[in-house]
Design an enzyme around this catalytic site. Structure first.
Site, PDB file in Angstrom:
ATOM      1  N   THR A 140     -71.181  57.125  38.989  1.00  0.00           N
ATOM      2  CA  THR A 140     -70.855  56.683  40.341  1.00  0.00           C
ATOM      3  C   THR A 140     -71.280  55.242  40.611  1.00  0.00           C
ATOM      4  OG1 THR A 140     -72.936  57.470  41.296  1.00  0.00           O
ATOM      5  CG2 THR A 140     -71.113  59.047  41.195  1.00  0.00           C
ATOM      6  N   ASP A 141     -70.731  54.716  41.683  1.00  0.00           N
ATOM      7  CA  ASP A 141     -71.157  53.397  42.160  1.00  0.00           C
ATOM      8  C   ASP A 141     -72.298  53.586  43.160  1.00  0.00           C
ATOM      9  OD1 ASP A 141     -69.985  54.241  44.563  1.00  0.00           O
ATOM     10  OD2 ASP A 141     -68.219  52.962  44.326  1.00  0.00           O
ATOM     11  N   ALA A 142     -72.703  52.530  43.809  1.00  0.00           N
ATOM     12  CA  ALA A 142     -73.838  52.590  44.742  1.00  0.00           C
ATOM     13  C   ALA A 142     -73.581  53.528  45.917  1.00  0.00           C
ATOM     14  CB  ALA A 142     -74.168  51.188  45.254  1.00  0.00           C
ATOM     15  N   GLY A 143     -72.320  53.783  46.219  1.00  0.00           N
ATOM     16  CA  GLY A 143     -71.986  54.676  47.324  1.00  0.00           C
ATOM     17  C   GLY A 143     -71.862  56.134  46.926  1.00  0.00           C
ATOM     18  N   VAL A 158     -69.693  57.343  44.784  1.00  0.00           N
ATOM     19  CA  VAL A 158     -68.295  57.648  44.465  1.00  0.00           C
ATOM     20  C   VAL A 158     -68.060  57.312  42.995  1.00  0.00           C
ATOM     21  CG1 VAL A 158     -65.895  56.994  44.956  1.00  0.00           C
ATOM     22  CG2 VAL A 158     -67.544  57.221  46.829  1.00  0.00           C
TER      23      VAL A 158
END
Length: 139
Positions: A18-21, A23
């Protein structure tokens, strides 16, 4: 020609996907799809390293079209499908989907893709005919 065999690989989304969010990063959907195609070949008795060593071929992605519909998130349990849509002399086109289970055994479609892979010789990386032993299993 459409082929009916479909392979489904369950995958859990890890934090590293995932990314920082939280997602799933867009390129990781491609990794999930690659795993499904590789595991599907494995269930048919073909290991990619042995194909290279024994038949002097590898399958490489030559093109793809992908549609991101909904995001996958950290800790989701996903299902990655791989189904052959067409078989050419030296190529295969896969239709692939990524979905997660919704309520009441429903599927929530997240991503769809059409992936063209080409059989190439390990000697010169030029396209070559898919070996008969593989073609017969795929049909």
């Amino acid at each position: 020609m459409t082929y009916l065999n479909e392979f489904i690989l369950p995958v859990r989304v890890y934090y590293e996907d995932t990314d920082a969010g939280g997602v799933v990063y867009h390129a990781n959907y491609l990794r999930f799809m690659e795993r499904a195609r590789t595991e599907w070949l494995r269930t048919l008795g073909f290991e990619q390293d042995k194909l290279a060593q024994e038949l002097s071929i590898v399958f490489v992605v030559a093109g793809l079209e992908i549609a991101y519909r909904k995001p996958a998130r950290f800790n989701d349990a996903l299902f990655i499908s791989a189904k052959i849509d067409t078989i050419g002399r030296a190529s295969l086109v896969f239709k692939q989907e990524i979905w997660r289970e919704g309520g009441n055994n429903s599927r929530e479609l997240l991503t769809t893709a059409s992936v063209k892979v080409v059989c190439v010789s390990t000697g010169n990386f030029r396209s070559t005919t898919i070996p008969t032993v593989i073609r017969e299993l795929l049909q």
